[in-house]
Design a protein around this motif. Structure first.
Motif, PDB file in Angstrom:
ATOM      1  N   ALA A   1       0.837  -1.212   0.000  1.00  0.00           N
ATOM      2  CA  ALA A   1       0.000   0.000   0.000  1.00  0.00           C
ATOM      3  C   ALA A   1       0.872   1.263   0.000  1.00  0.00           C
ATOM      4  O   ALA A   1       0.531   2.266  -0.624  1.00  0.00           O
ATOM      5  CB  ALA A   1      -0.914   0.001   1.221  1.00  0.00           C
ATOM      6  N   MET A   2       2.025   1.187   0.688  1.00  0.00           N
ATOM      7  CA  MET A   2       2.850   2.392   0.874  1.00  0.00           C
ATOM      8  C   MET A   2       3.776   2.706  -0.295  1.00  0.00           C
ATOM      9  O   MET A   2       4.220   3.847  -0.449  1.00  0.00           O
ATOM     10  CB  MET A   2       3.693   2.255   2.151  1.00  0.00           C
ATOM     11  N   ALA A   3       4.102   1.698  -1.118  1.00  0.00           N
ATOM     12  CA  ALA A   3       5.085   1.910  -2.185  1.00  0.00           C
ATOM     13  C   ALA A   3       4.730   3.093  -3.104  1.00  0.00           C
ATOM     14  O   ALA A   3       5.605   3.916  -3.415  1.00  0.00           O
ATOM     15  CB  ALA A   3       5.277   0.620  -2.989  1.00  0.00           C
ATOM     16  N   PRO A   4       3.461   3.228  -3.522  1.00  0.00           N
ATOM     17  CA  PRO A   4       3.143   4.387  -4.390  1.00  0.00           C
ATOM     18  C   PRO A   4       3.383   5.734  -3.697  1.00  0.00           C
ATOM     19  O   PRO A   4       3.767   6.709  -4.355  1.00  0.00           O
ATOM     20  CB  PRO A   4       1.656   4.190  -4.720  1.00  0.00           C
TER      21      PRO A   4
ATOM     22  N   LEU B   1       8.848  -0.794   3.506  1.00  0.00           N
ATOM     23  CA  LEU B   1       7.966  -1.264   2.426  1.00  0.00           C
ATOM     24  C   LEU B   1       7.827  -2.785   2.401  1.00  0.00           C
ATOM     25  O   LEU B   1       6.998  -3.303   1.645  1.00  0.00           O
ATOM     26  CB  LEU B   1       8.486  -0.778   1.069  1.00  0.00           C
ATOM     27  N   SER B   2       8.625  -3.499   3.162  1.00  0.00           N
ATOM     28  CA  SER B   2       8.608  -4.973   3.157  1.00  0.00           C
ATOM     29  C   SER B   2       9.225  -5.482   1.858  1.00  0.00           C
ATOM     30  O   SER B   2       9.419  -4.715   0.912  1.00  0.00           O
ATOM     31  CB  SER B   2       7.189  -5.537   3.326  1.00  0.00           C
ATOM     32  N   THR B   3       9.503  -6.762   1.800  1.00  0.00           N
ATOM     33  CA  THR B   3      10.103  -7.307   0.565  1.00  0.00           C
ATOM     34  C   THR B   3       9.138  -7.120  -0.607  1.00  0.00           C
ATOM     35  O   THR B   3       9.558  -6.854  -1.729  1.00  0.00           O
ATOM     36  CB  THR B   3      10.442  -8.796   0.728  1.00  0.00           C
ATOM     37  N   TYR B   4       7.831  -7.243  -0.355  1.00  0.00           N
ATOM     38  CA  TYR B   4       6.851  -7.051  -1.431  1.00  0.00           C
ATOM     39  C   TYR B   4       6.829  -5.602  -1.907  1.00  0.00           C
ATOM     40  O   TYR B   4       6.867  -5.322  -3.099  1.00  0.00           O
ATOM     41  CB  TYR B   4       5.450  -7.454  -0.960  1.00  0.00           C
ATOM     42  N   GLY B   5       6.747  -4.679  -0.942  1.00  0.00           N
ATOM     43  CA  GLY B   5       6.677  -3.264  -1.304  1.00  0.00           C
ATOM     44  C   GLY B   5       7.956  -2.789  -1.972  1.00  0.00           C
ATOM     45  O   GLY B   5       7.931  -1.954  -2.877  1.00  0.00           O
ATOM     46  N   LYS B   6       9.079  -3.354  -1.520  1.00  0.00           N
ATOM     47  CA  LYS B   6      10.367  -2.983  -2.106  1.00  0.00           C
ATOM     48  C   LYS B   6      10.412  -3.344  -3.587  1.00  0.00           C
ATOM     49  O   LYS B   6      10.907  -2.570  -4.413  1.00  0.00           O
ATOM     50  CB  LYS B   6      11.482  -3.710  -1.341  1.00  0.00           C
ATOM     51  N   SER B   7       9.883  -4.494  -3.936  1.00  0.00           N
ATOM     52  CA  SER B   7       9.911  -4.892  -5.357  1.00  0.00           C
ATOM     53  C   SER B   7       8.978  -4.008  -6.184  1.00  0.00           C
ATOM     54  O   SER B   7       9.261  -3.693  -7.334  1.00  0.00           O
ATOM     55  CB  SER B   7       9.593  -6.380  -5.515  1.00  0.00           C
ATOM     56  N   ILE B   8       7.860  -3.568  -5.566  1.00  0.00           N
ATOM     57  CA  ILE B   8       6.976  -2.634  -6.291  1.00  0.00           C
ATOM     58  C   ILE B   8       7.679  -1.294  -6.482  1.00  0.00           C
ATOM     59  O   ILE B   8       7.606  -0.678  -7.544  1.00  0.00           O
ATOM     60  CB  ILE B   8       5.650  -2.433  -5.514  1.00  0.00           C
ATOM     61  N   MET B   9       8.380  -0.831  -5.447  1.00  0.00           N
ATOM     62  CA  MET B   9       9.118   0.434  -5.546  1.00  0.00           C
ATOM     63  C   MET B   9      10.138   0.346  -6.681  1.00  0.00           C
ATOM     64  O   MET B   9      10.277   1.290  -7.476  1.00  0.00           O
ATOM     65  CB  MET B   9       9.808   0.716  -4.200  1.00  0.00           C
TER      66      MET B   9
ATOM     67  N   ASN C   1      21.774   4.623  -7.925  1.00  0.00           N
ATOM     68  CA  ASN C   1      23.012   3.879  -7.689  1.00  0.00           C
ATOM     69  C   ASN C   1      22.753   2.644  -6.837  1.00  0.00           C
ATOM     70  O   ASN C   1      23.212   1.559  -7.151  1.00  0.00           O
ATOM     71  CB  ASN C   1      24.046   4.771  -6.989  1.00  0.00           C
ATOM     72  N   GLU C   2      22.031   2.847  -5.735  1.00  0.00           N
ATOM     73  CA  GLU C   2      21.739   1.741  -4.841  1.00  0.00           C
ATOM     74  C   GLU C   2      20.393   2.050  -4.201  1.00  0.00           C
ATOM     75  O   GLU C   2      20.121   3.189  -3.818  1.00  0.00           O
ATOM     76  CB  GLU C   2      22.835   1.633  -3.762  1.00  0.00           C
ATOM     77  N   TYR C   3      19.555   1.026  -4.100  1.00  0.00           N
ATOM     78  CA  TYR C   3      18.263   1.221  -3.446  1.00  0.00           C
ATOM     79  C   TYR C   3      18.034   0.093  -2.453  1.00  0.00           C
ATOM     80  O   TYR C   3      18.313  -1.067  -2.753  1.00  0.00           O
ATOM     81  CB  TYR C   3      17.109   1.252  -4.459  1.00  0.00           C
ATOM     82  N   ASP C   4      17.554   0.434  -1.274  1.00  0.00           N
ATOM     83  CA  ASP C   4      17.186  -0.606  -0.319  1.00  0.00           C
ATOM     84  C   ASP C   4      16.073  -0.095   0.590  1.00  0.00           C
ATOM     85  O   ASP C   4      15.694   1.074   0.530  1.00  0.00           O
ATOM     86  CB  ASP C   4      18.394  -1.063   0.513  1.00  0.00           C
ATOM     87  N   ASP C   5      15.556  -0.993   1.412  1.00  0.00           N
ATOM     88  CA  ASP C   5      14.462  -0.657   2.319  1.00  0.00           C
ATOM     89  C   ASP C   5      14.910  -0.954   3.754  1.00  0.00           C
ATOM     90  O   ASP C   5      15.464  -2.032   4.029  1.00  0.00           O
ATOM     91  CB  ASP C   5      13.231  -1.492   1.961  1.00  0.00           C
ATOM     92  N   CYS C   6      14.690  -0.003   4.652  1.00  0.00           N
ATOM     93  CA  CYS C   6      15.138  -0.178   6.048  1.00  0.00           C
ATOM     94  C   CYS C   6      14.551  -1.444   6.660  1.00  0.00           C
ATOM     95  O   CYS C   6      15.218  -2.142   7.422  1.00  0.00           O
ATOM     96  CB  CYS C   6      14.746   1.034   6.887  1.00  0.00           C
ATOM     97  N   GLY C   7      13.286  -1.730   6.330  1.00  0.00           N
ATOM     98  CA  GLY C   7      12.634  -2.914   6.882  1.00  0.00           C
ATOM     99  C   GLY C   7      13.314  -4.206   6.463  1.00  0.00           C
ATOM    100  O   GLY C   7      13.253  -5.215   7.174  1.00  0.00           O
ATOM    101  N   CYS C   8      13.961  -4.178   5.310  1.00  0.00           N
ATOM    102  CA  CYS C   8      14.661  -5.370   4.819  1.00  0.00           C
ATOM    103  C   CYS C   8      16.090  -5.455   5.364  1.00  0.00           C
ATOM    104  O   CYS C   8      16.730  -6.500   5.262  1.00  0.00           O
ATOM    105  CB  CYS C   8      14.687  -5.377   3.293  1.00  0.00           C
ATOM    106  N   LEU C   9      16.576  -4.332   5.901  1.00  0.00           N
ATOM    107  CA  LEU C   9      17.950  -4.307   6.410  1.00  0.00           C
ATOM    108  C   LEU C   9      18.030  -4.624   7.903  1.00  0.00           C
ATOM    109  O   LEU C   9      19.059  -5.094   8.384  1.00  0.00           O
ATOM    110  CB  LEU C   9      18.575  -2.924   6.179  1.00  0.00           C
TER     111      LEU C   9
END
Lengths: 325, 325
Positions: free
Chosen positions: B195-198, B226-234, B246-254
């Motif tokens: 829901a949050m990715a957009p 964004l979670s692993t799901y939201g990260k892939s949508i982002m 250059n590099e993208y990541d999500d805090c929730g995944c780290l």
């Protein structure tokens, strides 16, 4: 903190039937016949009231939503629901804040600081509250018909939107004070007026000290929703500490007639906002008052913490309205 | 909005045992062995974590509470409880805000705008979250042992305090963007990442447009939770719209290891704050990254509105951290 560049451009005020039937009803832009007025839930009705208040302010200010730099707002619902859900219609930068019944002071002060320093040109500040959503949230659903304690106040139903900008107008925000959290170990959630009075007084004292002023530098000092009990404590605190004033009153005591069934007066973020930006603002446009200090008051209680026997922290955020000569 | 005068003076980070046992555990100032660590309730434990984070930041910044001009903070509890109740110990001006898991972005941005324009000299920005208080608040008490849906994330337990001021230091806040509420009609409260990715993407696009930059102007773009799901949508949204990076990541995944039982990753206001101001900030002090865009993400859902079948509005507030040469 003193301000030189912040003006009230327009206001929008909507209210419930009890607020309309009170002594100030004629000053509000719109009222609704009941708690639902065609909406499926109290929450959706609250959002509709808020949308209407914002529309009234935009129309009177001759602005579109897209002209607003930032919207700032809050309400009493968990997750600041009414504000956040209404904000999806703006499609504009949005800052949600929570100051309980002092929320209008918090958003007005934040917006004023951003405008004063040219960070933004204008802002739409809003609050709303709905008696039925607040009662369910903090106490019991009104359908339960729980007997109300004598010390309680009545959460006002209404919404207020205020557009501030840096273009000179008839009334300006000329000073503000951000409150501190004050907790005098009061833990009765049915008597928030008396819990909040020390916070209101603390902010008043800090405000006068910061600006090197006397209480008599204001035509009127107005607290948010201290109730008749809290109002008398506020008066005592001012008298005991030799804070003099020309006129002092409480928005919660002004919003309803004494024969309305509201116990010790009105409360809720829309209470002080309706009185300050509906009634007082219009009196100022007619030069009835020249400078008014509005001290919005908030009891930051949470049912969870009250159940855990914790006391009620309170806060008060103040701003000064002044007629521009 | 670009900034020239806002610096990170000190940070304080505290976390729960799962966050300590994750890959970034060594970067946090303090951790606790369990959810209560001697306190009678989860809420009181959450407040103690927050007090500790604030104390760590003040100590590292060589400041006392009275030296702080304004405290700004928020959390996930109804009535922003942990923040408001903790604020009574400061006895300093306090502004409570609510941006759900994007609260750190909201308070950092507000404080930065006030400091940039010399309205205040410094501010203490903080957030906290506690898995057990958040689960009870938004879903069910953890004691119920409700089976968790695969799409869910895990609310991080922790607190973060960041002192910003206008004295040059090693890392500064060099730009910010206040988010808009975006609602893509997602109504599943168990899948907030998607829901949050957009909203995260909307803020990223507005940020790049406002500053006339490319995604590649940042060494790292970091979304909140964004979670692993939201990260892939982002990632898909960036690729589809030709936003390079250059590099993208999500805090929730780290924040957690993949073998920790956290479903699709971490969430909560402390999740992005711990990663950004615990881990990334220390990497920046060692010049591992020069400029990082942190896009905190918040699902503004309310159980009341979810029960009424309403969709979930989301928001993302972004700020850019930069190493000072």
């Amino acid at each position: 903190m003193q301000l030189n560049n912040v003006y009230v451009r327009a206001t929008g005020t909507t209210c419930g039937i009890d607020e309309f039937n009170g002594p100030l009803g004629q000053y509000f832009d719109r009222h609704y016949p009941d708690f639902h007025f065609g909406h499926k839930s109290y929450e959706l009705a609250e959002m509709a009231m808020l949308q209407d208040a914002i529309s009234h302010a935009l129309k009177k200010g001759k602005l579109k939503k897209d002209d607003i730099n930032v919207f700032l707002g809050g309400d009493l619902n968990n997750q600041v629901t009414a504000s956040n859900y209404t904000a999806k219609d703006f499609q504009r930068p949005f800052m949600a804040m929570y100051g309980a019944c002092a929320t209008m002071g918090l958003v007005i002060n934040t917006a004023s600081m951003l405008i004063e320093n040219h960070c933004i040109h204008n802002a739409n500040c809003f609050v709303c509250s709905h008696n039925a959503t607040a009662e369910r949230q903090f106490r019991y659903p009104i359908e339960y018909g729980v007997q109300r304690k004598e010390t309680m106040t009545t959460t006002a139903t209404g919404a207020v939107s205020v557009i501030l900008d840096n273009n000179p107008s008839a009334v300006r925000i000329e000073a503000l004070t951000i409150g501190r959290v004050i907790d005098m170990n009061q833990s009765d959630p049915n008597d928030m007026g008396r819990a909040m009075a020390p916070a209101a007084f603390d902010t008043l004292v800090n405000h006068l000290k910061d600006l090197n002023r006397q209480g008599t530098d204001y035509d009127l000092i107005l607290t948010g929703d201290l109730s008749t009990y809290g109002k008398s404590i506020m008066k005592e605190l001012m008298n005991e500490n030799s804070v003099t004033y020309n006129e002092y009153d409480d928005c919660g005591c002004l919003l309803y007639d004494s024969d309305q069934d509201v116990n010790q007066g009105g409360s809720g973020p829309s209470c002080s906002a309706l009185v300050a930006f509906g009634y007082i603002y219009q009196k100022m446009l007619k030069h009835k008052y020249k400078r008014v200090l509005v001290i919005t008051t908030g009891a930051l209680l949470s049912p969870v913490m009250t159940n855990q026997k914790q006391s009620i922290p309170c806060i008060a955020h103040a701003f000064s309205l002044e007629v521009v000569e």
